[in-house]
Design a protein around this motif. Structure first.
Motif, PDB file in Angstrom:
ATOM      1  N   ARG A 181       0.799  -1.225   0.000  1.00 23.01           N
ATOM      2  CA  ARG A 181       0.000   0.000   0.000  1.00 23.01           C
ATOM      3  C   ARG A 181       0.831   1.273   0.000  1.00 23.01           C
ATOM      4  N   VAL A 182       2.173   1.161  -0.004  1.00 24.66           N
ATOM      5  CA  VAL A 182       3.011   2.357  -0.013  1.00 24.66           C
ATOM      6  C   VAL A 182       3.861   2.398  -1.277  1.00 24.66           C
ATOM      7  N   ALA A 183       4.272   3.615  -1.643  1.00 30.19           N
ATOM      8  CA  ALA A 183       5.124   3.795  -2.817  1.00 30.19           C
ATOM      9  C   ALA A 183       5.949   5.059  -2.634  1.00 30.19           C
ATOM     10  N   ASN A 184       7.001   5.175  -3.419  1.00 31.57           N
ATOM     11  CA  ASN A 184       7.840   6.363  -3.408  1.00 31.57           C
ATOM     12  C   ASN A 184       7.378   7.356  -4.466  1.00 31.57           C
ATOM     13  N   ILE A 185       7.449   8.630  -4.149  1.00 32.89           N
ATOM     14  CA  ILE A 185       7.067   9.681  -5.084  1.00 32.89           C
ATOM     15  C   ILE A 185       7.912   9.616  -6.344  1.00 32.89           C
ATOM     16  N   SER A 186       9.183   9.246  -6.196  1.00 29.93           N
ATOM     17  CA  SER A 186      10.087   9.188  -7.348  1.00 29.93           C
ATOM     18  C   SER A 186       9.589   8.235  -8.430  1.00 29.93           C
ATOM     19  N   GLU A 187       8.789   7.246  -8.045  1.00 26.17           N
ATOM     20  CA  GLU A 187       8.246   6.300  -9.017  1.00 26.17           C
ATOM     21  C   GLU A 187       7.292   6.971  -9.996  1.00 26.17           C
ATOM     22  N   PHE A 188       6.716   8.106  -9.607  1.00 26.91           N
ATOM     23  CA  PHE A 188       5.693   8.755 -10.414  1.00 26.91           C
ATOM     24  C   PHE A 188       6.200   9.985 -11.153  1.00 26.91           C
ATOM     25  N   LEU A 189       7.493  10.288 -11.021  1.00 28.53           N
ATOM     26  CA  LEU A 189       8.053  11.459 -11.674  1.00 28.53           C
ATOM     27  C   LEU A 189       8.862  11.069 -12.910  1.00 28.53           C
ATOM     28  N   GLU A 190       8.727  11.846 -13.963  1.00 28.39           N
ATOM     29  CA  GLU A 190       9.498  11.574 -15.181  1.00 28.39           C
ATOM     30  C   GLU A 190      10.971  11.893 -14.967  1.00 28.39           C
ATOM     31  N   ASP A 191      11.231  13.011 -14.305  1.00 26.23           N
ATOM     32  CA  ASP A 191      12.614  13.398 -14.035  1.00 26.23           C
ATOM     33  C   ASP A 191      13.071  12.768 -12.723  1.00 26.23           C
ATOM     34  N   LYS A 192      14.158  12.019 -12.769  1.00 27.80           N
ATOM     35  CA  LYS A 192      14.691  11.375 -11.573  1.00 27.80           C
ATOM     36  C   LYS A 192      15.590  12.358 -10.831  1.00 27.80           C
ATOM     37  N   LEU A 193      15.079  12.894  -9.750  1.00 27.59           N
ATOM     38  CA  LEU A 193      15.776  13.916  -8.992  1.00 27.59           C
ATOM     39  C   LEU A 193      16.375  13.343  -7.719  1.00 27.59           C
ATOM     40  N   THR A 194      17.414  14.006  -7.235  1.00 30.44           N
ATOM     41  CA  THR A 194      17.888  13.683  -5.891  1.00 30.44           C
ATOM     42  C   THR A 194      16.863  14.226  -4.902  1.00 30.44           C
ATOM     43  N   ILE A 195      16.920  13.742  -3.669  1.00 24.62           N
ATOM     44  CA  ILE A 195      15.966  14.240  -2.685  1.00 24.62           C
ATOM     45  C   ILE A 195      16.215  15.720  -2.384  1.00 24.62           C
ATOM     46  N   GLU A 196      17.452  16.170  -2.481  1.00 25.94           N
ATOM     47  CA  GLU A 196      17.736  17.583  -2.265  1.00 25.94           C
ATOM     48  C   GLU A 196      17.137  18.433  -3.388  1.00 25.94           C
ATOM     49  N   ALA A 197      17.210  17.934  -4.627  1.00 26.95           N
ATOM     50  CA  ALA A 197      16.594  18.653  -5.748  1.00 26.95           C
ATOM     51  C   ALA A 197      15.076  18.669  -5.604  1.00 26.95           C
ATOM     52  N   PHE A 198      14.521  17.545  -5.163  1.00 26.91           N
ATOM     53  CA  PHE A 198      13.077  17.475  -4.916  1.00 26.91           C
ATOM     54  C   PHE A 198      12.678  18.469  -3.829  1.00 26.91           C
ATOM     55  N   LYS A 199      13.470  18.531  -2.761  1.00 31.37           N
ATOM     56  CA  LYS A 199      13.209  19.473  -1.669  1.00 31.37           C
ATOM     57  C   LYS A 199      13.210  20.915  -2.194  1.00 31.37           C
ATOM     58  N   SER A 200      14.167  21.246  -3.056  1.00 29.20           N
ATOM     59  CA  SER A 200      14.256  22.605  -3.608  1.00 29.20           C
ATOM     60  C   SER A 200      13.045  22.943  -4.457  1.00 29.20           C
ATOM     61  N   LEU A 201      12.592  21.985  -5.280  1.00 25.80           N
ATOM     62  CA  LEU A 201      11.418  22.220  -6.112  1.00 25.80           C
ATOM     63  C   LEU A 201      10.153  22.353  -5.269  1.00 25.80           C
ATOM     64  N   LEU A 202      10.062  21.550  -4.224  1.00 28.96           N
ATOM     65  CA  LEU A 202       8.912  21.636  -3.340  1.00 28.96           C
ATOM     66  C   LEU A 202       8.885  22.996  -2.639  1.00 28.96           C
ATOM     67  N   LEU A 203      10.039  23.441  -2.172  1.00 28.79           N
ATOM     68  CA  LEU A 203      10.124  24.730  -1.504  1.00 28.79           C
ATOM     69  C   LEU A 203       9.770  25.859  -2.475  1.00 28.79           C
ATOM     70  N   LYS A 204      10.264  25.774  -3.694  1.00 32.23           N
ATOM     71  CA  LYS A 204       9.956  26.788  -4.707  1.00 32.23           C
ATOM     72  C   LYS A 204       8.458  26.824  -4.987  1.00 32.23           C
ATOM     73  N   GLY A 205       7.846  25.636  -5.063  1.00 33.32           N
ATOM     74  CA  GLY A 205       6.409  25.570  -5.301  1.00 33.32           C
ATOM     75  C   GLY A 205       5.608  26.144  -4.154  1.00 33.32           C
ATOM     76  N   LEU A 206       6.069  25.922  -2.921  1.00 35.07           N
ATOM     77  CA  LEU A 206       5.386  26.477  -1.757  1.00 35.07           C
ATOM     78  C   LEU A 206       5.563  27.988  -1.676  1.00 35.07           C
ATOM     79  N   TYR A 207       6.702  28.482  -2.141  1.00 43.33           N
ATOM     80  CA  TYR A 207       6.898  29.933  -2.201  1.00 43.33           C
ATOM     81  C   TYR A 207       5.811  30.585  -3.041  1.00 43.33           C
TER      82      TYR A 207
END
Length: 331
Positions: A181-207
């Motif tokens: 019943r669990v999965a990783n978000i990276s499985e659903f993204l076309e671009d394979k990002l590092t978790i730090e890159a994902f964190k930066s994009l998430l922060l930018k989106g929240l901005y």
């Protein structure tokens, strides 16, 4: 909204101490956002009995931290592939237990990145039928924490190895196992990002969802206070494990608000000790109800009278008092 820089701390005890320090001591004039990534650890809900939630032999062999958080809900596994977010805001009764409200900006960013996420059930973010995030809340009565965990690239096998997940929880979700019943978000993204890159994009989106973001770094004095809280609370066995109560009867039931487990020790017809645990969410500590019930005759009428002026929704959420009383007497 102010983003608090945690200086890349990965010790879960220090990160949870930081989170609590912010909610109790930072200015109520501002809202705060905190991100943190933890070393392999199990984070226990405040109302749970730790020894029943973890695979102790496994976590001992693999040096996995076990830490209790201040919010309710169930136990979760963290590692370096797991990103945790926390919004610290003023207490608002309309936002307490309103997981949709504070997860909306996170879900929007996930959808913008290509993961079709939505909030389902009590507090889970799913992509399709797969859980990618669990959320929880804590309130001091004046300020509140609304936080969650994002499975980005977590070792999902360790989730199974480190946790003892109750069959009732799996059955209530309609799955055969926690791994299914669990999965990783990276499985659903076309671009394979590092978790730090994902964190930066998430922060930018929240901005984009808020005005006037700024970054704050704690002073040396503030960090010293956070470390002191860690040492006095989050490093202690009493906080993280506590003593399992003696009991001669145990009842549990899964309600829409979550699982509630009661252990009751009755002697000479009166309740001598009671322990209430589970993965429910509530504003007030259940220890207050436990105190009310000590020395009460163990019968339905006496218990109903003892709880007459107690608002159980403050401890469990939307639970009818009659259902709680029936659980206590196994009716």
């Amino acid at each position: 909204m102010i983003f608090v820089e945690n200086e890349n701390v990965t010790n879960p005890r220090l990160n949870l101490a930081l989170e609590e320090y912010i909610v109790r001591h930072f200015s109520a004039e501002n809202d705060y956002l905190l991100f943190y990534i933890n070393e392999p650890s199990i984070i226990i809900g405040k109302n749970q009995i730790t020894i029943e939630e973890v695979n102790q032999d496994y976590i001992d062999r693999n040096d996995i931290h076990v830490v209790r958080r201040v919010s309710g809900g169930g136990a979760v596994y963290h590692d370096f592939g797991n990103l945790n977010f926390s919004f610290i805001t003023n207490h608002d009764i309309n936002k307490l237990h309103n997981f949709k409200k504070f997860t909306e900006p996170v879900i929007k960013v996930l959808n913008d990145l290509g993961a079709s996420a939505e909030l389902k059930g009590r507090n889970d973010i799913l992509v399709g039928e797969k859980k990618i995030s669990g959320t929880a809340q804590f309130s001091t009565g004046k300020r509140m924490i609304s936080h969650g965990t994002l499975l980005y690239n977590t070792d999902l096998n360790e989730v199974v190895n480190a946790l003892n997940v109750k069959p009732s929880k799996i059955e209530s979700k309609g799955h055969k196992s926690v791994r299914s019943r669990v999965a990783n978000i990276s499985e659903f993204l076309e671009d394979k990002l590092t978790i730090e890159a994902f964190k930066s994009l998430l922060l930018k989106g929240l901005y984009a969802e808020n005005e006037a973001f700024e970054t704050y770094r704690l002073t040396e004095e503030e960090w010293a206070a956070v470390h002191q809280l860690k040492e006095e609370k989050y490093d202690t066995w009493d906080w993280n494990y506590g003593r399992a109560p003696k009991f001669n009867m145990q009842y549990n039931k899964r309600f829409p608000v979550g699982e509630i487990d009661v252990r009751i020790f009755v002697e000479k017809g009166r309740i001598q000790e009671i322990k209430i645990s589970g993965d429910f969410f509530g504003k007030d500590p259940v220890a207050q109800i436990e105190e009310v019930l000590v020395d009460v005759p163990y019968d339905k009428t006496s218990i109903e009278k003892a709880l007459e002026n107690v608002d159980v929704t403050q401890y469990f959420g939307a639970l009818e008092k009659v259902d709680f009383v029936n659980l206590l007497v196994n009716a």
